[in-house]
Design a protein around this motif. Structure first.
Motif, PDB file in Angstrom:
ATOM      1  N   GLU A   1       0.702  -1.182  -0.091  1.00 45.53           N
ATOM      2  CA  GLU A   1      -0.005   0.007  -0.124  1.00 45.53           C
ATOM      3  C   GLU A   1       0.957   1.125   0.053  1.00 45.53           C
ATOM      4  O   GLU A   1       0.598   2.028  -0.892  1.00 45.53           O
ATOM      5  CB  GLU A   1      -1.066   0.180   1.248  1.00 45.53           C
ATOM      6  N   TRP A   2       1.852   1.281   0.694  1.00 45.27           N
ATOM      7  CA  TRP A   2       2.825   2.268   0.864  1.00 45.27           C
ATOM      8  C   TRP A   2       3.392   2.717  -0.682  1.00 45.27           C
ATOM      9  O   TRP A   2       3.548   3.627  -1.068  1.00 45.27           O
ATOM     10  CB  TRP A   2       3.831   2.137   1.921  1.00 45.27           C
ATOM     11  N   TRP A   3       3.890   1.527  -1.268  1.00 44.46           N
ATOM     12  CA  TRP A   3       4.350   1.764  -2.543  1.00 44.46           C
ATOM     13  C   TRP A   3       3.417   2.246  -3.402  1.00 44.46           C
ATOM     14  O   TRP A   3       3.784   3.066  -4.353  1.00 44.46           O
ATOM     15  CB  TRP A   3       4.908   0.258  -3.131  1.00 44.46           C
ATOM     16  N   THR A   4       2.444   1.611  -3.291  1.00 47.77           N
ATOM     17  CA  THR A   4       1.243   2.200  -4.311  1.00 47.77           C
ATOM     18  C   THR A   4       0.845   3.640  -4.144  1.00 47.77           C
ATOM     19  O   THR A   4       0.975   4.518  -5.045  1.00 47.77           O
ATOM     20  CB  THR A   4      -0.073   1.288  -4.246  1.00 47.77           C
ATOM     21  N   ARG A   5       0.879   4.156  -3.112  1.00 47.99           N
ATOM     22  CA  ARG A   5       0.576   5.614  -2.457  1.00 47.99           C
ATOM     23  C   ARG A   5       1.936   6.082  -3.295  1.00 47.99           C
ATOM     24  O   ARG A   5       1.525   7.131  -3.911  1.00 47.99           O
ATOM     25  CB  ARG A   5       0.443   5.754  -1.133  1.00 47.99           C
ATOM     26  N   LYS A   6       3.125   5.975  -3.155  1.00 45.08           N
ATOM     27  CA  LYS A   6       4.167   6.526  -3.396  1.00 45.08           C
ATOM     28  C   LYS A   6       4.232   6.730  -4.983  1.00 45.08           C
ATOM     29  O   LYS A   6       4.818   7.785  -5.394  1.00 45.08           O
ATOM     30  CB  LYS A   6       5.602   5.998  -2.748  1.00 45.08           C
ATOM     31  N   VAL A   7       3.887   5.539  -5.581  1.00 46.80           N
ATOM     32  CA  VAL A   7       4.017   5.634  -7.077  1.00 46.80           C
ATOM     33  C   VAL A   7       2.701   6.229  -7.807  1.00 46.80           C
ATOM     34  O   VAL A   7       3.199   6.955  -8.949  1.00 46.80           O
ATOM     35  CB  VAL A   7       4.357   4.190  -7.365  1.00 46.80           C
TER      36      VAL A   7
END
Length: 163
Positions: free
Chosen positions: A119-125
């Motif tokens: 989820e963190w990765w998807t928010r950042k990307v």
């Protein structure tokens, strides 16, 4: 920096890794102002600014757009990690170790941590959470669907009532 008593803390959250990911899957320009930590609010703001500044410009689609990628996946992170070349390094073993970290989890708490990391990765990307997908219950309770059910009930009642 790794913590000896919690090696998972900060794992896969490096700024260079995130910049490389964005450069490959979104665009090199999207990787410029990346921060390694945080909740992704900066990405949302950057997307708003980009829409305003590129409103009149024609923008090419990026790789994630072309392949309909809406979420960061464990194997896409692994792909980015394995991009550097060193003749003596065993990249097959590295690939399998990283994939196993994400996909061969010993327990539910581990699954929860991996889900939060993705989820963190998807928010950042992409500037949104992979939890943005609506559940079936949420879809059923959307006003447009409630309205459709109410109309169907009214139609059924009108059809069943004597004229």
């Amino acid at each position: 920096m790794a913590k000896p008593n919690d090696l998972e803390e900060g794992l896969f959250k490096g700024k260079i890794l995130l910049q490389t990911y964005k450069a490959v899957f979104t665009s090199s320009s999207s990787a410029k102002d990346v921060e390694g930590d945080g909740d992704g609010a900066d990405i949302i703001q950057n997307n708003r600014c980009a829409k305003k500044s590129f409103n009149a410009l024609k923008v090419k689609k990026h790789v994630a757009n072309i392949i309909n990628m809406e979420k960061v996946t464990p194997r896409s992170i692994t792909y980015i990690i394995c991009q550097s070349v060193d003749g003596d390094f065993d990249y097959v073993q590295l690939w399998q170790t990283i994939v196993d970290f994400f996909e061969r989890l010993p327990g539910q708490e581990d699954q929860h941590r991996v889900d939060r990391l993705l989820e963190w990765w998807t928010r950042k990307v992409f500037g949104r959470s992979c939890c943005d997908d609506l559940s079936q219950t949420a879809k059923e309770n959307m006003s447009v669907n409630v309205l459709a059910r109410q109309r169907a009930a009214h139609d059924d009642a009108a059809f069943d009532s004597p004229s």
